[in-house]
Design a protein around this motif. Structure first.
Motif, PDB file in Angstrom:
ATOM      1  N   GLU B 161       7.338   8.219   6.496  1.00 27.59           N
ATOM      2  CA  GLU B 161       8.629   7.542   6.266  1.00 27.59           C
ATOM      3  C   GLU B 161       8.812   6.325   7.173  1.00 27.59           C
ATOM      4  O   GLU B 161       9.594   5.424   6.856  1.00 27.59           O
ATOM      5  N   MET B 167       6.734   1.207  -1.453  1.00 24.29           N
ATOM      6  CA  MET B 167       7.882   1.644  -2.243  1.00 24.29           C
ATOM      7  C   MET B 167       7.718   1.114  -3.670  1.00 24.29           C
ATOM      8  O   MET B 167       7.297  -0.037  -3.853  1.00 24.29           O
ATOM      9  N   ALA B 209      16.430  -0.838  -9.963  1.00 30.32           N
ATOM     10  CA  ALA B 209      16.472   0.201  -8.927  1.00 30.32           C
ATOM     11  C   ALA B 209      17.613   1.170  -9.192  1.00 30.32           C
ATOM     12  O   ALA B 209      17.505   2.366  -8.906  1.00 30.32           O
ATOM     13  N   GLY B 213      15.677   4.241  -9.658  1.00 34.73           N
ATOM     14  CA  GLY B 213      15.565   4.676  -8.269  1.00 34.73           C
ATOM     15  C   GLY B 213      14.404   3.986  -7.568  1.00 34.73           C
ATOM     16  O   GLY B 213      13.784   3.069  -8.111  1.00 34.73           O
ATOM     17  N   ILE B 214      14.150   4.405  -6.338  1.00 32.58           N
ATOM     18  CA  ILE B 214      13.034   3.900  -5.545  1.00 32.58           C
ATOM     19  C   ILE B 214      12.288   5.125  -5.039  1.00 32.58           C
ATOM     20  O   ILE B 214      12.921   6.113  -4.646  1.00 32.58           O
ATOM     21  N   VAL B 215      10.969   5.086  -5.060  1.00 29.32           N
ATOM     22  CA  VAL B 215      10.196   6.187  -4.464  1.00 29.32           C
ATOM     23  C   VAL B 215       9.155   5.602  -3.524  1.00 29.32           C
ATOM     24  O   VAL B 215       8.697   4.478  -3.695  1.00 29.32           O
ATOM     25  N   ALA B 216       8.811   6.366  -2.497  1.00 30.82           N
ATOM     26  CA  ALA B 216       7.779   5.965  -1.546  1.00 30.82           C
ATOM     27  C   ALA B 216       6.852   7.160  -1.357  1.00 30.82           C
ATOM     28  O   ALA B 216       7.158   8.065  -0.572  1.00 30.82           O
ATOM     29  N   LYS B 218       4.305   9.608   0.073  1.00 34.70           N
ATOM     30  CA  LYS B 218       3.880   9.798   1.461  1.00 34.70           C
ATOM     31  C   LYS B 218       2.875  10.934   1.516  1.00 34.70           C
ATOM     32  O   LYS B 218       3.005  11.904   0.777  1.00 34.70           O
TER      33      LYS B 218
END
Lengths: 285, 285
Positions: B161, B167, B209, B213-216, B218
């Motif tokens: 994070e 992203m 967005a 949405g936004i995703v990252a 990990k």
């Protein structure tokens, strides 16, 4: 890097046992340096504060005053200081009995507001803040003698992974890290826009982050973070479309009022560091 | 903002049904524009790649070449292009049969490497990347005709994070967003350091967005992300002590080779966009 000398929780038994925080919460605060209350107020309760902030952003006289800090990248509103003196609504919030009760327990007695501010990161536009300890600045530039202050940060918008939430290094309040370099005159005119001085060395940050990790409390508008004045914290840019606005009230012990600043410069303006205030009272019962 | 015209998965039945990706994964890729494989390779398998990258950072002749991009803030290594031509080990990785199999299925036939690069963000130092679609650049500046390319991004370090993970806006590959402004000559000399042009308007980013949405993603070193050439993506600064290095191989369909760039400028250098290559073969069986 020196070990901390002051207590983290300042009240002694029996005051320590009289609440409102229980021993489990107090121990967590001693270990981590902060406490997180998801949804402390309802979303509806904090909406009017965000609306009032938006109104301030279109007040051109206010926007020109020293107590408003603009974003160095794009000129948007970044911070407003002394919010509780600009607005009856914010003033009343600082006297919320639930918050005051916890703060008095942590600081061991009567408190007053050393500083209040709101940090606003517009969608796509808000810059971040470098790692720093607030106490380091307040000690050097304001003359705050001891580590006996706590910041109450109230989320006026949702804080999520992408809109630049506050990041903290748990346990970092247990060390004092002097920052290299002298404080130049009127340093606050620059440091509040983009901090260059007063940033701890990377070796110290690395050591503490590898030991304690990094956390970023996230939650809905109305959530509350209480964090000790010497916890290292930072935040990243807001790359999302969602604005992020967090309110900060810094409570200082009435017995810890600033003296002559330790950096050798004159004190900062009153809207950054109040002096000679009486204790803050809760609402009438 | 225009609706996408090209398919997202280019293979047709029966090739579409012949794997290695099953229909559930293909549908997810069509909907989101990416697929995430946590721990695709073991941590031990990717360690030598990170070590080789670190060795490159101390190769002063290489650091002066055009194909190495330095960070505008601090002069540290930010990107190295054409990694698979500099190194036997990276070249071999681009021909991994598991990756090639998925990429051929997504692009509907033989593929070659349009570009390869590694993006490195040192601890505390690495700058971010603004929101952009790769295809927008490859179309305008390289003359890539259609949306028929996929990036394979392999994590050479853990992505968490706090160290500036990639992203993405799921679903954004379904729109083509032309960016305002003409492309100046040799735009790549500036845009690879800090992108100013080719950034989609905030109104379009906001809309997408808010919808998707936004995703990252990990995960540990060795994780793999396959993402469609037109997905909007960005990344934030690395404020942590943990370095973040991600490798990118861009596979393009052999039937989608670049023509004269659509921006009216000469083609970019070969290390940014290969031309006239034969199909990439997997390792000998």
């Amino acid at each position: 890097m020196f070990p901390r000398q002051d207590p983290v929780v300042h009240s002694r038994v029996p005051q320590r046992w009289q609440g409102p925080l229980d021993e489990e919460a107090l121990s967590r605060y001693e270990r981590d340096g902060f406490l997180w209350f998801e949804g402390f107020f309802s979303r509806e309760r904090v909406e009017p504060f965000f609306d009032e902030l938006s109104a301030m952003a279109s007040d051109s006289a206010l926007m020109k005053s020293d107590q408003v800090i603009l974003d160095p990248q794009n000129g948007a509103l970044r911070s407003v200081f002394a919010m509780h003196e600009l607005s009856e609504r914010f003033d009343r919030l600082t006297r919320d009995p639930r918050i005051l009760g916890m703060v008095r327990q942590l600081l061991g007695g009567d408190v007053y507001i050393h500083q209040s501010r709101v940090n606003h990161k517009f969608g796509f536009e808000g810059s971040g803040f470098q790692w720093h300890s607030d106490f380091e600045t307040w000690h050097a530039e304001d003359g705050m003698p001891r580590m006996r202050a706590v910041s109450a940060s109230l989320m006026l918008t949702d804080n999520n992974e992408f809109n630049g939430p506050l990041m903290l290094i748990p346990g970092s309040h247990q060390y004092f890290i002097p920052c290299a370099g002298e404080t130049p005159p009127e340093n606050w005119r620059h440091s509040l826009k983009a901090q260059q001085l007063g940033v701890p060395p990377q070796s110290a940050l690395s050591k503490l982050a590898r030991e304690g990790g990094i956390v970023a409390p996230k939650g809905p508008a109305g959530s509350l973070l209480l964090f000790e004045c010497n916890v290292l914290h930072a935040s990243n840019r807001n790359l999302s479309p969602w604005p992020r606005a967090n309110l900060f009230f810094v409570y200082n012990s009435i017995d810890n009022q600033p003296v002559t600043p330790f950096c050798g410069q004159p004190p900062r303006p009153r809207f950054l560091a109040t002096r000679g205030l009486a204790a803050r009272e809760g609402w009438p019962a």
